[in-house]
Design a protein around this motif. Structure first.
Motif, mmCIF file in Angstrom:
data_model
loop_
_atom_site.group_PDB
_atom_site.id
_atom_site.type_symbol
_atom_site.label_atom_id
_atom_site.label_comp_id
_atom_site.label_asym_id
_atom_site.label_seq_id
_atom_site.Cartn_x
_atom_site.Cartn_y
_atom_site.Cartn_z
ATOM 1 N N ALA A 1 0.829 -1.217 0.000
ATOM 2 C CA ALA A 1 0.000 0.000 0.000
ATOM 3 C C ALA A 1 0.858 1.261 0.000
ATOM 4 C CB ALA A 1 -0.916 -0.010 1.223
ATOM 5 N N GLY A 2 0.326 2.290 -0.627
ATOM 6 C CA GLY A 2 0.983 3.602 -0.651
ATOM 7 C C GLY A 2 0.289 4.512 0.327
ATOM 8 N N GLY A 3 -0.113 5.682 -0.152
ATOM 9 C CA GLY A 3 -0.827 6.585 0.743
ATOM 10 C C GLY A 3 -0.371 8.013 0.607
ATOM 11 N N LEU A 4 -0.721 8.817 1.599
ATOM 12 C CA LEU A 4 -0.564 10.261 1.482
ATOM 13 C C LEU A 4 0.888 10.730 1.622
ATOM 14 C CD1 LEU A 4 -3.650 9.787 2.229
ATOM 15 C CD2 LEU A 4 -3.610 12.142 3.039
ATOM 16 N N ARG A 5 1.749 9.885 2.207
ATOM 17 C CA ARG A 5 3.123 10.366 2.406
ATOM 18 C C ARG A 5 4.121 9.685 1.484
ATOM 19 N NH1 ARG A 5 1.798 11.039 8.629
ATOM 20 N NH2 ARG A 5 1.927 8.765 8.759
ATOM 21 N N GLY A 6 3.605 9.095 0.387
ATOM 22 C CA GLY A 6 4.470 8.312 -0.504
ATOM 23 C C GLY A 6 5.554 9.136 -1.173
ATOM 24 N N LEU A 7 5.257 10.398 -1.478
ATOM 25 C CA LEU A 7 6.192 11.225 -2.243
ATOM 26 C C LEU A 7 7.554 11.317 -1.547
ATOM 27 C CD1 LEU A 7 6.878 13.308 -4.450
ATOM 28 C CD2 LEU A 7 5.771 15.043 -3.039
#
Ligand SMILES: Cc1cc2nc3c(=O)[nH]c(=O)nc-3n(C[C@H](O)[C@H](O)[C@H](O)COP(=O)(O)OP(=O)(O)OC[C@H]3O[C@@H](n4cnc5c(N)ncnc54)[C@H](O)[C@@H]3O)c2cc1C
Length: 490
Positions: free
Chosen positions: A149-155
């Motif tokens: 899973a990725g999400g909002l802080r992936g960058l």
């Protein structure tokens, strides 16, 4: 169909109380977070130890039934949906945080630990576990590892695989395997860890997971920047990255999503805005201050109508919670919500967003788009009604075009939700055959009898998954006559 004799054997392994097969239980576990897909399991099992799982796999190989791992069932690609002749194993009951090791910056957890609970626990000790899916308050770490899973802080911080150091897993043949450990460096053997992370419950069942922690950033600042047009918001994303600033979050909502979220969360957002960016920077205070003033300037230069900074942590948390509510907010508009997941190289975000809007308009389909703009990961969300067959056909056609466009732009058909059942056809259609063949060979090698979550990601002949997927309507029809459950499959 799982016979009475087999049910008896399963009850011997798991105990009467950990074997469920009432119509209510079977219906409750016939779907996950994915619209339009569902199928009835034959039974639901609640394992309590690794040995039971190992015995289950051996029995499944002997008797040829399928085993479907399930965390919280928030998956958006149909990964936890049962196959014909299958049992569900409920891994969300394994919910202990086993050890937090401050000296090695690691934590051992059981797979059923809720991601948000784990984050709060480590943050109270001044550690940080960055992977932050929008579903963090309900999904499990096991589901996150299985989906990578990725999400909002992936960058800035990467995705789940960047934080998995090792695990214990039950393999499809019943072997219990241990992989990785607390070492910062470990190059012993092929990197099989990364093959199994993201294997969507098709190659192993995670029973214990070792996660990497990092020190918690000492400061952060959160902004909302409102734009007349999506193009200007996209320009801001490029300008921020070109200025060598790496925000912890760079999230985007389009106008339909802003309207839905505002009606849901009442944050005082201008519902006429074309787009909004949610931006967070974190790190040492001096760096945060410097980045924050540069970002505010970049947003204005790129044409932001308003830039609003959260005044305190509570307001920042409210803004992030509102972004996370995008799916729930959009879901209130029409009966069926199809949340999709395409990724393009960051520079192609404006092209992809324009294409989504033009295609939706051309086919008269309602789509709200939000996502992780900094990652190029967009979630075009179809608002529809599964009872309207004609509309559903149109929506499917629109999504087919969106996936093809993403691949044409050098992107991918899924940035974080996985392939599962939902994207299987597109994977085989849009990717080159040596890659697909290698996926099939890997599945055949680790699970020759195709017992673990068969029919997901790729089709491997001979199929044992039966005719898939089935619609909710078909399940409802079948469950009207549970005395004849064979009607559930055709
Ligand atoms: C509102 C909402 C927002 C979301 N936002 C994001 C996001 O930002 N980023 C993102 O990546 N995803 C997101 N998702 C998708 C979903 O939450 C994730 O894929 C999550 O990782 C699924 O976890 P789960 O516990 O619900 O797993 P489930 O849905 O139960 O299972 C998912 C897959 O994992 C397998 N699995 C589960 N547990 C195990 C185990 N112990 N061993 C082996 N396989 C296992 C299942 O077989 C299945 O294939 C979102 C979903 C919703 C509903």
């Amino acid at each position: 169909m799982i016979t009475e004799a087999l049910k008896k054997k399963l009850k011997e392994i798991f105990g009467e109380s950990n074997f469920l097969d009432s119509p209510e239980h079977r219906i409750a576990y016939s779907y996950d977070g994915t619209a339009l897909l569902g199928a009835l399991p034959d039974a639901i099992l609640i394992p309590t130890n690794v040995e039971q799982l190992s015995r289950l796999m051996k029995l499944a190989n002997e008797e040829r039934f399928a085993v479907i791992p399930r965390g919280s069932g928030t998956g958006l690609s149909g990964g936890s949906i049962p196959s014909e002749n299958s049992v569900i194993i409920l891994m969300n009951k394994w919910d202990k945080i086993i050890q937090i090791d401050p000296d090695n910056l690691t934590a051992w957890v059981e797979p059923g630990v809720i991601t948000g609970r784990f984050q709060s626990q480590v943050e109270s000790m001044k550690f940080f576990y960055p992977p932050d899916p929008g579903s963090s308050q309900i999904c499990t770490i096991g589901g996150n590892v299985a989906e990578n899973a990725g999400g909002l802080r992936g960058l800035k911080y990467g995705v789940t695989k960047n934080y998995v150091l090792g695990f214990e897993a039950v393999m499809p043949n019943g072997d219990v395997m241990h992989i990785g450990g607390k070492n910062t460096k470990d190059v012993a053997g092929y990197n099989l860890k990364d093959v199994l992370v993201g294997s969507e419950g098709t190659l192993c069942v995670f029973t214990k997971i070792l996660l990497k922690l990092i020190p918690i950033p000492s400061a952060s600042k959160t902004f909302l920047a409102f734009y007349d047009s999506i193009g200007r918001a996209a320009e801001t994303v490029s300008a921020i990255i070109s200025a060598r600033i790496m925000p912890a979050m760079l999230e985007f909502l389009d106008n339909p999503t802003i309207r839905a979220v505002e009606d849901f969360s009442h944050l005082g957002m201008d519902k006429n805005s074309g787009a909004v960016l949610l931006i967070e920077v974190d790190g040492p205070r001096a760096v945060v201050d410097e980045d924050a003033s540069a970002i505010a300037q970049i947003c204005k230069s790129a044409g932001a109508v308003t830039v609003r900074a959260a005044t305190d942590n509570a307001e920042a948390a409210r803004l992030k919670a509102a972004r996370k509510s995008a799916f729930a907010a959009l879901a209130r508009i029409r009966p069926t919500t199809i949340l999709e997941d395409v990724t393009v190289p960051r520079s192609e975000v404006p092209v992809m967003v324009d294409f989504i809007n033009e295609t939706a308009k051309k086919h008269a389909v309602q789509i709200g788009t939000f996502g992780h703009a900094g990652d190029g990961n967009l979630h075009p969300t179809g608002l529809t009604d599964e009872r309207d067959k004609k509309e559903i056909e149109k929506v499917k056609e629109v999504f087919r075009k969106l996936f093809a466009k993403a691949v044409e732009l050098g992107g991918t058909i899924t940035g974080e939700h996985g392939v599962g059942l939902a994207k299987k056809a597109f994977l085989e259609e849009l990717y080159d055959s040596p890659y697909i063949e290698l996926l099939k060979t890997t599945k055949r090698m680790l699970d020759p009898n195709l017992i673990l979550n068969p029919g997901k990601i790729i089709s491997v002949e001979p199929r044992c998954e039966g005719a898939l997927p089935r619609s909710r309507e078909q399940i409802e029809k079948a469950t009207r006559n549970m005395d004849n459950p064979s009607e559930a499959y055709f």
